[in-house]
Write a protein that holds these residues in place. Sequence first.
Motif, PDB file in Angstrom:
ATOM      1  N   MET A   1      -3.279 -10.651  66.542  1.00  0.00           N
ATOM      2  CA  MET A   1      -2.088 -10.125  67.210  1.00  0.00           C
ATOM      3  C   MET A   1      -0.809 -10.716  66.597  1.00  0.00           C
ATOM      4  O   MET A   1       0.128  -9.987  66.302  1.00  0.00           O
ATOM      5  N   HIS A   2      -0.765 -12.043  66.403  1.00  0.00           N
ATOM      6  CA  HIS A   2       0.454 -12.674  65.880  1.00  0.00           C
ATOM      7  C   HIS A   2       0.825 -12.167  64.483  1.00  0.00           C
ATOM      8  O   HIS A   2       2.003 -12.087  64.144  1.00  0.00           O
ATOM      9  N   SER A   3      -0.197 -11.800  63.721  1.00  0.00           N
ATOM     10  CA  SER A   3       0.094 -11.347  62.353  1.00  0.00           C
ATOM     11  C   SER A   3       0.695  -9.934  62.335  1.00  0.00           C
ATOM     12  O   SER A   3       1.123  -9.467  61.283  1.00  0.00           O
ATOM     13  N   ASP A   4       0.741  -9.258  63.484  1.00  0.00           N
ATOM     14  CA  ASP A   4       1.390  -7.943  63.548  1.00  0.00           C
ATOM     15  C   ASP A   4       2.913  -8.071  63.659  1.00  0.00           C
ATOM     16  O   ASP A   4       3.630  -7.081  63.591  1.00  0.00           O
ATOM     17  N   ILE A   5       3.380  -9.294  63.853  1.00  0.00           N
ATOM     18  CA  ILE A   5       4.813  -9.504  64.076  1.00  0.00           C
ATOM     19  C   ILE A   5       5.507  -9.826  62.751  1.00  0.00           C
ATOM     20  O   ILE A   5       5.156 -10.762  62.045  1.00  0.00           O
ATOM     21  N   LYS A   6       6.524  -8.991  62.463  1.00  0.00           N
ATOM     22  CA  LYS A   6       7.267  -9.143  61.210  1.00  0.00           C
ATOM     23  C   LYS A   6       8.280 -10.278  61.313  1.00  0.00           C
ATOM     24  O   LYS A   6       8.486 -11.043  60.385  1.00  0.00           O
ATOM     25  N   GLN A   7       8.914 -10.363  62.488  1.00  0.00           N
ATOM     26  CA  GLN A   7       9.991 -11.355  62.659  1.00  0.00           C
ATOM     27  C   GLN A   7      10.047 -11.808  64.118  1.00  0.00           C
ATOM     28  O   GLN A   7      10.001 -10.974  65.023  1.00  0.00           O
ATOM     29  N   VAL A   8      10.116 -13.108  64.317  1.00  0.00           N
ATOM     30  CA  VAL A   8      10.302 -13.628  65.679  1.00  0.00           C
ATOM     31  C   VAL A   8      11.810 -13.700  65.933  1.00  0.00           C
ATOM     32  O   VAL A   8      12.537 -14.361  65.208  1.00  0.00           O
ATOM     33  N   LEU A   9      12.284 -12.972  66.959  1.00  0.00           N
ATOM     34  CA  LEU A   9      13.722 -12.974  67.257  1.00  0.00           C
ATOM     35  C   LEU A   9      14.089 -14.109  68.215  1.00  0.00           C
ATOM     36  O   LEU A   9      15.098 -14.780  68.042  1.00  0.00           O
ATOM     37  N   TYR A  10      13.258 -14.275  69.250  1.00  0.00           N
ATOM     38  CA  TYR A  10      13.520 -15.317  70.238  1.00  0.00           C
ATOM     39  C   TYR A  10      12.262 -16.126  70.470  1.00  0.00           C
ATOM     40  O   TYR A  10      11.329 -15.656  71.115  1.00  0.00           O
ATOM     41  N   PRO A  11      12.229 -17.340  69.954  1.00  0.00           N
ATOM     42  CA  PRO A  11      11.054 -18.192  70.179  1.00  0.00           C
ATOM     43  C   PRO A  11      10.996 -18.664  71.633  1.00  0.00           C
ATOM     44  O   PRO A  11      11.996 -18.598  72.350  1.00  0.00           O
ATOM     45  N   GLU A  12       9.812 -19.130  72.025  1.00  0.00           N
ATOM     46  CA  GLU A  12       9.559 -19.536  73.419  1.00  0.00           C
ATOM     47  C   GLU A  12      10.624 -20.459  73.986  1.00  0.00           C
ATOM     48  O   GLU A  12      11.096 -20.275  75.100  1.00  0.00           O
ATOM     49  N   GLU A  13      10.979 -21.499  73.228  1.00  0.00           N
ATOM     50  CA  GLU A  13      11.894 -22.520  73.740  1.00  0.00           C
ATOM     51  C   GLU A  13      13.280 -21.938  74.017  1.00  0.00           C
ATOM     52  O   GLU A  13      13.922 -22.267  75.017  1.00  0.00           O
ATOM     53  N   GLN A  14      13.711 -21.048  73.132  1.00  0.00           N
ATOM     54  CA  GLN A  14      15.031 -20.424  73.308  1.00  0.00           C
ATOM     55  C   GLN A  14      15.041 -19.540  74.561  1.00  0.00           C
ATOM     56  O   GLN A  14      16.022 -19.508  75.313  1.00  0.00           O
ATOM     57  N   ILE A  15      13.946 -18.821  74.782  1.00  0.00           N
ATOM     58  CA  ILE A  15      13.839 -17.968  75.977  1.00  0.00           C
ATOM     59  C   ILE A  15      13.862 -18.848  77.224  1.00  0.00           C
ATOM     60  O   ILE A  15      14.584 -18.585  78.180  1.00  0.00           O
ATOM     61  N   ARG A  16      13.066 -19.923  77.182  1.00  0.00           N
ATOM     62  CA  ARG A  16      12.972 -20.815  78.350  1.00  0.00           C
ATOM     63  C   ARG A  16      14.367 -21.351  78.752  1.00  0.00           C
ATOM     64  O   ARG A  16      14.751 -21.336  79.909  1.00  0.00           O
ATOM     65  N   TYR A 168       6.573 -15.139  72.745  1.00  0.00           N
ATOM     66  CA  TYR A 168       7.929 -15.009  72.166  1.00  0.00           C
ATOM     67  C   TYR A 168       8.273 -13.526  72.053  1.00  0.00           C
ATOM     68  O   TYR A 168       7.441 -12.661  72.330  1.00  0.00           O
ATOM     69  N   ILE A 169       9.516 -13.231  71.630  1.00  0.00           N
ATOM     70  CA  ILE A 169       9.932 -11.837  71.424  1.00  0.00           C
ATOM     71  C   ILE A 169      10.119 -11.607  69.938  1.00  0.00           C
ATOM     72  O   ILE A 169      10.786 -12.396  69.258  1.00  0.00           O
ATOM     73  N   GLY A 170       9.506 -10.541  69.449  1.00  0.00           N
ATOM     74  CA  GLY A 170       9.588 -10.285  68.020  1.00  0.00           C
ATOM     75  C   GLY A 170       9.577  -8.807  67.687  1.00  0.00           C
ATOM     76  O   GLY A 170       9.512  -7.943  68.564  1.00  0.00           O
ATOM     77  N   VAL A 171       9.649  -8.548  66.394  1.00  0.00           N
ATOM     78  CA  VAL A 171       9.668  -7.181  65.887  1.00  0.00           C
ATOM     79  C   VAL A 171       8.326  -6.914  65.218  1.00  0.00           C
ATOM     80  O   VAL A 171       7.837  -7.736  64.437  1.00  0.00           O
ATOM     81  N   LEU A 172       7.754  -5.753  65.538  1.00  0.00           N
ATOM     82  CA  LEU A 172       6.441  -5.391  64.970  1.00  0.00           C
ATOM     83  C   LEU A 172       6.561  -4.957  63.514  1.00  0.00           C
ATOM     84  O   LEU A 172       7.572  -4.380  63.114  1.00  0.00           O
ATOM     85  N   ASN A 173       5.512  -5.203  62.761  1.00  0.00           N
ATOM     86  CA  ASN A 173       5.425  -4.616  61.424  1.00  0.00           C
ATOM     87  C   ASN A 173       5.412  -3.094  61.531  1.00  0.00           C
ATOM     88  O   ASN A 173       4.777  -2.557  62.438  1.00  0.00           O
ATOM     89  N   GLU A 174       6.086  -2.419  60.600  1.00  0.00           N
ATOM     90  CA  GLU A 174       6.179  -0.948  60.674  1.00  0.00           C
ATOM     91  C   GLU A 174       4.811  -0.283  60.751  1.00  0.00           C
ATOM     92  O   GLU A 174       4.625   0.701  61.458  1.00  0.00           O
TER      93      GLU A 174
END
Length: 195
Positions: A1-16, A168-174
């Motif tokens: 699942m994690h490898s489907d993410i192209k870019q992490v926009l907001y990591p866990e700590e920043q969201i918290r 975290y919040i990220g962008v999916l690979n196309e």
Amino acid sequence: MHSDIKQVLYPEEQIRKRVRELGQTITQDMAGEDVVLLALLKGSVIFFADLIRNVASHIRVDFAWVSSYGDGTTSRGVELKVFPDEDLSGKTVVVVDDILDTGRTLAAVVHKLRSEQSVKDVKTCVLLDKKARRVVELEADWVGFHVEDFFVVGYGLDYADRYRNLPYIGVLNEHCYQTEDAPGEAGICKDHGVE
Ligand code: 5GP
Ligand code: MG
């Protein structure tokens, strides 16, 4: 699942950190009000669970199930599937959603609350605000982050009902999106263990 993410926009700590600030601001702004925090399912559940634990005053919670339809990544209309039948008269209702995009969802919910329930006031809180795509004039009262025009997943936000459990919040690979050439769920990255 994690490898489907192209870019992490907001990591866990920043969201918290940001959710903690939002909770504190809501606590201050809503002091003295009889508040019901209303979560819109399913996207806001993780944000909601974290947010309410950062509100340090007596509040009540309720849930509404709203789904937007359209293609996989764009909403075209809003269906209010389940709405609280609890009496909200006299209450200040804070509608909590994951993301404000075209604005159709939140506008429909706010309208319904104002027209059908004798609420004292309706406020809105969203984790993400994607202003670039707004079609309905609406600003949320509390916003976590302003996000560029990306389709994002994680921390409750889904694509085809998956990826909600990413912390975290990220962008999916196309190549994970379904396309006209690959309808249905063909675009989901099954080879990375999503199934
Ligand atoms: P709106 O009605 O404002 O266009 O859209 C709100 C709903 O669309 C959100 O509650 C969310 O379910 C969905 N949505 C809008 N943008 C995104 C996005 O970038 N990612 C995901 N996963 N859902 C989105
Ligand atoms: Mg939603």
